[in-house]
Design a protein around this motif. Structure first.
Motif, short mmCIF file in Angstrom:
data_model
loop_
_atom_site.label_atom_id
_atom_site.label_comp_id
_atom_site.label_asym_id
_atom_site.label_seq_id
_atom_site.Cartn_x
_atom_site.Cartn_y
_atom_site.Cartn_z
N HIS A 129 59.68 72.84 6.58
CA HIS A 129 58.90 73.95 6.00
C HIS A 129 57.93 73.50 4.91
O HIS A 129 57.07 74.28 4.52
CB HIS A 129 59.84 75.06 5.52
CG HIS A 129 60.47 75.78 6.67
ND1 HIS A 129 59.75 76.54 7.55
CD2 HIS A 129 61.75 75.81 7.12
CE1 HIS A 129 60.54 77.03 8.48
NE2 HIS A 129 61.77 76.60 8.25
N GLY A 179 54.32 73.83 5.96
CA GLY A 179 53.98 75.20 6.32
C GLY A 179 52.51 75.53 6.09
O GLY A 179 51.75 74.76 5.48
N ASN A 225 53.25 71.25 15.17
CA ASN A 225 54.59 71.86 15.05
C ASN A 225 54.68 72.70 13.77
O ASN A 225 55.59 72.50 12.95
CB ASN A 225 55.70 70.80 15.00
CG ASN A 225 55.84 70.10 16.32
OD1 ASN A 225 55.47 70.64 17.36
ND2 ASN A 225 56.34 68.88 16.29
N ILE A 226 53.75 73.60 13.62
CA ILE A 226 53.71 74.43 12.41
C ILE A 226 55.06 75.13 12.23
O ILE A 226 55.49 75.89 13.08
CB ILE A 226 52.60 75.48 12.56
CG1 ILE A 226 51.26 74.80 12.41
CG2 ILE A 226 52.76 76.60 11.57
CD1 ILE A 226 50.12 75.73 12.22
N PRO A 227 55.75 74.88 11.11
CA PRO A 227 57.08 75.47 10.98
C PRO A 227 57.07 76.93 10.55
O PRO A 227 57.97 77.68 10.90
CB PRO A 227 57.74 74.61 9.89
CG PRO A 227 56.61 74.07 9.10
CD PRO A 227 55.43 73.95 10.01
N ASN A 228 56.08 77.30 9.74
CA ASN A 228 56.02 78.70 9.29
C ASN A 228 54.58 79.05 8.94
O ASN A 228 53.76 78.16 8.64
CB ASN A 228 56.93 78.93 8.07
CG ASN A 228 56.40 78.22 6.85
OD1 ASN A 228 55.46 78.66 6.20
ND2 ASN A 228 57.00 77.07 6.53
N CYS A 271 52.69 84.22 15.60
CA CYS A 271 53.82 83.33 15.25
C CYS A 271 54.56 82.89 16.51
O CYS A 271 54.94 81.71 16.65
CB CYS A 271 54.78 84.02 14.28
SG CYS A 271 54.11 84.19 12.63
N ALA A 297 56.11 79.36 15.32
CA ALA A 297 56.29 79.25 13.86
C ALA A 297 57.13 80.42 13.35
O ALA A 297 57.09 81.52 13.89
CB ALA A 297 54.94 79.27 13.16
N ASN A 342 52.90 75.56 1.57
CA ASN A 342 51.95 76.14 2.52
C ASN A 342 50.55 75.75 2.09
O ASN A 342 50.10 76.12 1.00
CB ASN A 342 52.07 77.66 2.53
CG ASN A 342 53.49 78.10 2.83
OD1 ASN A 342 54.38 77.96 1.99
ND2 ASN A 342 53.71 78.60 4.01
#
Ligand code: AHR
Length: 506
Positions: free
Chosen positions: A20, A23, A63-66, A116, A121, A352
């Motif tokens: 994250h 992010g 691989n965007i986590p959030n 999302c 994500a 982020n």
């Protein structure tokens, strides 16, 4: 001068680097949402439900986590009920922070959650404390996450979505010290406790609530929010109203009034920028130290949910849209941040970058006329670093590294970090020297190296960047400047470059 060594004990893994910290952030600001992520279903640009497929495909490489949404400053003006139901019936509003444009709310809750899902994500929804009510916030989380026939779950169903979504992260306002209400820390701390109480866990959705934290070096703000949590050792984070505090820090070579050009800068500005980026190390250390005083067991997380470069807007673009180019300098600002994130893996639970498309330090830039998509140098650093996601941090000690003094602070000219996962390790090396190539020895201890490879991101000039006409001016390449050495490996780093070394451990 002896050659610079980076000493890494491969058999002493530390804290896990949460994925994250890689992010993202998408605000209703300029062309981030509209034109960037969302073009509407009638667009000629291929889309699903109005969401650009090329943007999704490019971002899936990271691989965007959030993804944090809808702001930023916009979050404290946003009333979520305006963004549900048939698009042509949604109320309009003025986006007073960003260009004073009319927002038609065509991108709302359902569109965000669809985005999302397409990105794979987790959703980080930022609620409105500045101009919203407790009831509004409470109903939003019910609408998003409740399964039964409660009023908000039923409303969601009427709008076409049967199953509840998962919303693991929720922000309790944004920049409450500024655009989010101009509050004093004491006043906001009480509101954060109150609002967070009503962001309930429905069914099996467990929310991680993030209070709006400090600006840069405002340690007193962090102290007040920690104080407001009371005795953490007594009952643990399960009953804390919020589980994390945020922090915002932007990098620029100038001042808020004149931030500097994204593409036209001299060597002094290059070093000044990197020294300001490197300041994140001090900020993370000192905010963590304040938190440690209240929470020695590190139950409360630190979330850097806005970071990155902030330059003067590109000439001829709307000053309220914060559109800027992105050069190799931005890439190294990112790599220096990531090295610090890895070193602070035990407290930093999320970060982020601001913002994903077309705003500030973006991953992707889209042409407003042709729609053409360009990956920025910063995109490539995110891509090269994906093996660090959820890996265990390894200390990387730089020995005999050169430094220079900038802005009254010492700037190491080599930044390094490392992690290990699944029988492999990744070493990140940033040569911040504008003009000098260097060779470093990786002094690798505690494991045999069965194989290795390297990638390099550099360019002829520090200001090189990608455009629709020349989309790969700055792009990663396989690096052959690496060989075995009696202590491990020896790596050549071109001037102003970012290199990652993958190690296969025996
Ligand atoms: O990212 C742009 C703006 O910067 C955000 O809206 C705000 O939170 C910060 O000041």
């Amino acid at each position: 001068m002896p050659s610079t060594r980076v000493v890494i004990d491969l058999d002493l893994p530390g804290a896990t680097i949460s994925r994250h910290v890689y992010g993202h952030f998408a605000e209703h600001l300029g062309r981030c949402i509209y034109g960037g992520f969302f073009v509407g279903e009638d667009s000629d640009i291929p889309n699903e439900g109005g969401i650009r497929l090329d943007v999704v495909e490019a971002l899936r490489e990271l691989n965007i986590p959030n993804l944090r949404w809808p702001g930023g400053c916009f979050a404290d003006d946003y009333h979520w009920r305006d963004g549900i139901g048939p698009r042509d019936e949604r109320p309009r509003m003025v986006n007073s922070h960003w260009g004073d444009v009319v927002e038609d709310n065509s991108f709302g809750t359902h569109e965000f959650m669809q985005l999302c899902e397409m990105l794979g994500a987790d959703a980080y929804v930022n609620g409105n404390v500045g101009s919203g009510t407790v009831r509004e916030m409470s109903e939003w989380i019910e609408y998003l996450t409740r399964a039964d026939d409660s009023p908000m779950a039923s409303l969601r169903r009427e709008n076409g979505r049967d199953e509840p979504w998962k919303v693991p992260f929720f922000g309790i306002g944004n920049e409450a010290w500024g655009c989010g209400g101009n509050m004093r820390a004491e006043a906001y701390a009480d509101l954060a406790r109150q609002y967070a109480t009503y962001v309930r866990n429905h069914g099996d959705n467990t929310v991680y609530r993030i209070a709006a934290g400090a600006n840069s070096d405002d340690y007193a703000w962090t102290d007040e929010l920690m104080k407001a949590l009371g005795c953490l050792g007594c009952d643990g984070q399960g009953s804390s109203p919020y589980q994390a505090l945020s922090l915002h820090y932007y990098t620029m070579s100038g001042s808020w009034e004149a931030k500097g050009s994204a593409t036209e800068f001299d060597e002094d500005e290059w070093y000044l920028t990197l020294s300001r980026a490197y300041r994140i190390e001090e900020l993370l250390t000192r905010h963590s130290t304040v938190m440690d005083r209240h929470d020695p067991r590190r139950r409360v997380g630190l979330v850097l949910d806005e970071w990155g470069t902030w330059w003067d807007v590109e000439p001829g673009t709307n000053p309220g849209f914060l559109y800027q180019q992105n050069t190799l300098r931005d890439a190294l600002v990112a790599s220096v941040h990531f090295d610090a994130f890895h070193r602070h893996a035990d407290r930093l639970v999320m970060a982020n970058i601001a913002q994903t498309v077309n705003v500030l330090q973006a991953m992707l830039l889209t042409d407003p006329e042709t729609g053409a998509l360009v990956k920025t140098p910063t995109f490539h650093v995110f891509a090269m670093n994906t093996p660090h996601h959820d890996a265990q941090a390894l200390a990387a000690h730089v020995v005999d590294g050169e430094t220079r003094t900038e802005d009254g602070r010492e700037l190491p000219l080599l930044s390094a970090s490392a992690s290990t996962k699944d029988g492999a390790a990744l070493v990140s090396l940033s040569n911040l020297d504008a003009g000098q190539a260097r060779t470093v020895v990786l002094d690798l201890r505690g494991a045999e190296i069965a194989g290795f490879s390297a990638q390099v991101l550099t360019a002829a000039s520090t200001a090189d960047h990608n455009t629709p006409e020349n989309p790969d001016a700055v792009a990663p390449a396989s690096h052959d400047g690496i060989r075995r050495h009696e202590r491990g490996l020896e790596v050549d780093l071109p001037a102003h470059s970012y290199v990652t070394v993958t190690l296969e451990l025996a």
